[in-house]
Design a protein around this motif. Structure first.
Motif, PDB file in Angstrom:
ATOM      1  N   GLU A  54       0.831  -1.213   0.000  1.00  0.00           N
ATOM      2  CA  GLU A  54       0.000   0.000   0.000  1.00  0.00           C
ATOM      3  C   GLU A  54       0.864   1.261   0.000  1.00  0.00           C
ATOM      4  N   THR A  55       2.043   1.186   0.589  1.00  0.00           N
ATOM      5  CA  THR A  55       2.964   2.328   0.580  1.00  0.00           C
ATOM      6  C   THR A  55       3.429   2.620  -0.839  1.00  0.00           C
ATOM      7  N   VAL A 111       1.828   1.747  -3.643  1.00  0.00           N
ATOM      8  CA  VAL A 111       0.673   2.215  -4.416  1.00  0.00           C
ATOM      9  C   VAL A 111       0.443   3.699  -4.171  1.00  0.00           C
ATOM     10  N   ALA A 112       0.530   4.133  -2.931  1.00  0.00           N
ATOM     11  CA  ALA A 112       0.316   5.538  -2.605  1.00  0.00           C
ATOM     12  C   ALA A 112       1.407   6.417  -3.213  1.00  0.00           C
ATOM     13  N   HIS A 151       1.004   6.851  -7.104  1.00  0.00           N
ATOM     14  CA  HIS A 151      -0.222   7.507  -7.576  1.00  0.00           C
ATOM     15  C   HIS A 151       0.013   8.760  -8.423  1.00  0.00           C
ATOM     16  N   ILE A 159      -2.793  -1.081 -10.187  1.00  0.00           N
ATOM     17  CA  ILE A 159      -2.383  -1.889  -9.039  1.00  0.00           C
ATOM     18  C   ILE A 159      -1.948  -3.293  -9.444  1.00  0.00           C
ATOM     19  N   LYS A 166       1.931  -4.666  -9.047  1.00  0.00           N
ATOM     20  CA  LYS A 166       2.292  -5.848  -8.260  1.00  0.00           C
ATOM     21  C   LYS A 166       3.113  -6.818  -9.104  1.00  0.00           C
TER      22      LYS A 166
END
Length: 283
Positions: A151-152, A154-155, A158, A166, A170
């Motif tokens: 999640e880090t 992905v943020a 952005h 996403i 991955k």
């Protein structure tokens, strides 16, 4: 034109390898595991054109969401060029991405043809090639991306891409035989990059960083994954002077360029923090 029926349909999983193999014949030097990663981005976004049962044309039209898509792998087998098959699969790709702002990285000499389909030049990319970097100095701020929460990543990613990607992200950061690294500043992710093996040498992409100094440290850590005799490639926005300066500082030379073009508008990307794009084929 050949009287045999020409049909266009989405590729099956194994057929994505055809597009990658043809890209290699065109001299585009794709990554060894690109097919797997690209298919993760949009399983229905790779089209194949068949003359009877023979594959003769490919194109990728990756639809990231309802607003943004990207075209790549636009290839017709040489013996079938100039017969109208290319424009048919091109139009099928545009239809698949209808309603989206569409991007592509096209060879510069094809700009005029893309403009006929509504694409406008945003800026250019330059492919730099170098080799022989050797081991990098230890850097405590550089960590494997796998040690950070996904999640880090992905943020952080952005702002750098017009739409979320996403599933692709991955697959891309976890592909076999590659190295994905992040660099921390004050305990926060301040850049990341991936180096992957290609048919010839290695490509670094993406390479994102909050400053030129962080970008350089990350570049050296990634480039050190290649041996002194292996080529390393980095695709940089020509408008980013610090990225150009980084490549040239380490003796890299330009091998060719592309035109980044869009149909509706140029997305607001932080080009001053993009030291290397992910891929000319997928954005």
């Amino acid at each position: 034109m050949n009287s045999t029926a020409f049909t266009i349909r989405p590729m099956r999983r194994g057929e994505v390898d055809i597009a990658v193999a043809w890209a290699a014949l065109e001299g585009w030097n794709p990554g060894q595991h690109d097919a797997l990663c690209y298919a993760a981005a949009d399983p229905g976004g790779f089209l194949i054109g068949l003359l009877g049962d023979e594959p003769i044309a490919t194109i990728s039209a990756v639809r990231y969401d309802e607003t943004f898509g990207f075209i790549g792998y636009y290839i017709v087998k040489p013996e079938y060029r100039g017969m109208g098959y290319g424009i048919q699969i091109w139009n099928a790709a545009l239809a698949y991405l209808e309603g989206c702002n569409i991007g592509l990285d096209g060879v510069v000499e094809q700009q005029a043809n893309y403009q006929k389909s509504g694409f406008q030049l945003a800026y250019s990319h330059l492919r730099y090639e170098g080799r022989g970097y050797g081991p990098a100095e230890p850097d405590a701020a550089i960590v494997p991306l796998s040690t950070l929460p996904f999640e880090t990543l992905v943020a952080y990613e952005h702002p750098f891409f017009p739409s979320p990607r996403i599933a692709f992200l991955k697959a891309w950061t976890r592909q076999p035989n590659s190295t994905a690294l992040g660099i921390l500043a004050q305990g926060q992710l301040a850049g990341y990059g991936v180096i992957r093996p290609c048919l010839g040498g290695y490509k670094i992409g993406p390479l994102y960083a909050e400053s030129a100094e962080l970008g350089e440290r990350l570049f050296l850590a990634l480039a050190s994954q290649a041996t002194a005799t292996e080529a390393v490639f980095l695709d940089v926005p020509a408008v980013h002077s610090a990225a150009v300066a980084l490549a040239e500082k380490y003796g890299m030379t330009v091998s060719f360029g592309t035109a980044r073009m869009y149909t509706q508008f140029e997305p607001e990307l932080p080009l001053d923090r993009i030291f290397g794009v992910t891929s000319f084929e997928i954005g």
